[in-house]
Design an enzyme around this catalytic site. Sequence first.
Site, PDB file in Angstrom:
ATOM      1  N   HIS A  93       2.350 -20.846 -28.071  1.00 46.20           N
ATOM      2  CA  HIS A  93       2.325 -20.267 -29.281  1.00 46.20           C
ATOM      3  C   HIS A  93       3.636 -19.581 -29.676  1.00 46.20           C
ATOM      4  CE1 HIS A  93      -2.349 -20.054 -29.209  1.00 46.20           C
ATOM      5  NE2 HIS A  93      -2.118 -19.930 -28.003  1.00 46.20           N
ATOM      6  N   ASP A 147       0.104 -21.759 -21.991  1.00 40.94           N
ATOM      7  CA  ASP A 147      -0.690 -20.982 -22.996  1.00 40.94           C
ATOM      8  C   ASP A 147       0.246 -19.791 -23.363  1.00 40.94           C
ATOM      9  OD1 ASP A 147      -2.316 -20.035 -25.011  1.00 40.94           O
ATOM     10  OD2 ASP A 147      -4.054 -19.836 -23.626  1.00 40.94           O
TER      11      ASP A 147
HETATM   12  O1  DOR Z   1      -4.918 -15.300 -24.623  1.00 36.69           O
HETATM   13  C1  DOR Z   1      -5.015 -16.119 -25.658  1.00 36.69           C
HETATM   14  N1  DOR Z   1      -3.761 -15.986 -26.460  1.00 36.69           N
HETATM   15  N2  DOR Z   1      -5.658 -16.926 -25.759  1.00 36.69           N
HETATM   16  C2  DOR Z   1      -6.030 -17.612 -27.188  1.00 36.69           C
HETATM   17  O2  DOR Z   1      -7.047 -18.285 -27.338  1.00 36.69           O
HETATM   18  C3  DOR Z   1      -5.240 -17.108 -28.089  1.00 36.69           C
HETATM   19  C4  DOR Z   1      -3.798 -16.983 -27.591  1.00 36.69           C
HETATM   20  C5  DOR Z   1      -3.072 -16.178 -28.808  1.00 36.69           C
HETATM   21  O3  DOR Z   1      -2.696 -16.681 -29.839  1.00 36.69           O
HETATM   22  O4  DOR Z   1      -2.507 -14.807 -28.524  1.00 36.69           O
HETATM   23 ZN    ZN Z   2      -7.249 -20.765 -26.604  1.00 37.34          ZN
HETATM   24 ZN    ZN Z   3      -3.584 -20.829 -26.979  1.00 37.10          ZN
END
Ligand code: DOR
Ligand code: ZN
Ligand code: ZN
Length: 434
Positions: free
Chosen positions: A65, A309
């Site tokens: 992200h 992630d």
């Molecule tokens: O931990 C997470 N953060 N899981 C997600 O699905 C979204 C992500 C976020 O965009 O912060």
């Molecule tokens: Zn996710």
């Molecule tokens: Zn994610």
Amino acid sequence: MAIWIVNASTVDPTTGELLKRHLKITDGKIELSLSGGERPDTAGCEVVDADGKLLSPGFIDMHVHLREPGFEYKETIRSGTESAAKGGFTTIAPMPNTRPVTDKPETVKFVLDKAAKEGVVRVLPYAAISKNELGRELTDFPALKEAGAIGFTDDGVGVQNAQMMKNAMALAHSLDRPVIAHCEDDSLVEGAAVTDGEFAKRHGLKGIPNESEAIHVGRDILLAEATGVHYHVCHVSTEQSVRLIRLGKSVGVNVTSEVCPHHLVLSDEDIPDSMDANWKMNPPLRSPKDVEACIRGLEDGTIDIIVTDHAPHSAEEKSRGLAKAPFGIHGFETAFPLLYTKFVRTGRWSLGFLLRKMTADPARVFGLPYGTLEAGAPADLTLIDLENEREVNPESFLSLGRNTPFTGWKLHGWPVWTMVGGKVVWTEDKGINR
Ligand code: DOR
Ligand code: ZN
Ligand code: ZN
């Protein structure tokens, strides 16, 4: 000018042994890859002495992200790619849960343009499956593909409607693009922040049950079988999901999957009773039994790759406590040292296995020309010091997100420099090089 990287150690892909290697880099590509032997003639070339340290293909992170556009206080394409470079990553794939959501060709182009101008690593954006990630109306898949989206996902939320997911898969398949799924059935979650397990019980909290993830995994494997799409499961965290993916693969469904470092090294039993929100992510930390199932799934190939992630949030957001803080933790700058220290130095995995899961295997799963040290490949490289032990210090992160549960952990395996397309973009000594 051509560059010689001399005296590097690389992992031999067949024997797994560390092998001395010299690489010649011309025009951003690996021109020669010589194993063993004396230092080659480097006359007229720039020389980088690797001093026996580990040279790996640059890491590839297919789930991150970057927060831009819209949440620049959490992270920007500039800060996020700098953080990735410091973590040894040379290719990253950002999720579309930005503001606006990356659901239009203009937004895909914005991300690509910004990455070209301000980024220091390769950025391969995904586009949303549904407009605004609301699960109501499909986005314009052909136009998004045309703009440069590498796949489709509503990461951050699950696609609740099976017919919508089936339509998305059929469309993606016709465009030869994968569907990447955050698996979560909202009707089973009810606003909980941690897994339905020991920690939740001890604190009298509602929990997120394993089935909320696995029900989508099972549903989607059936839909992938029906549509033929390449279906990729995000951040696997439960024993049940591993079991379903294993079954799907065994009957020939085109399903692949990923797991995050935190789901391999932490369980809900590690969450401190202080309720620190740096331990809150989605999916949540699960039971030790789930952790072991994910490790085994990765080991037997049921889970194909490791992703971070990387989900940066501001300090203020994360100070709201476990119930109110947003889900997500910093990933880039701790991923390799964590896994190297916890799995390779302990003897459970070979170094070659870990490197494959962060380089060659993501390249294979997503059909990318990176993740290899073969002659002819783009010179995307990272040099790593396997001996230096250092504590995780969020203050030293290049990411704007300092939200990590690993503060103070003593780890080995820190990157020394990172090269993208023949250009050194970050060094331990001098930082970012634009
Ligand atoms: O931990 C997470 N953060 N899981 C997600 O699905 C979204 C992500 C976020 O965009 O912060
Ligand atoms: Zn996710
Ligand atoms: Zn994610």
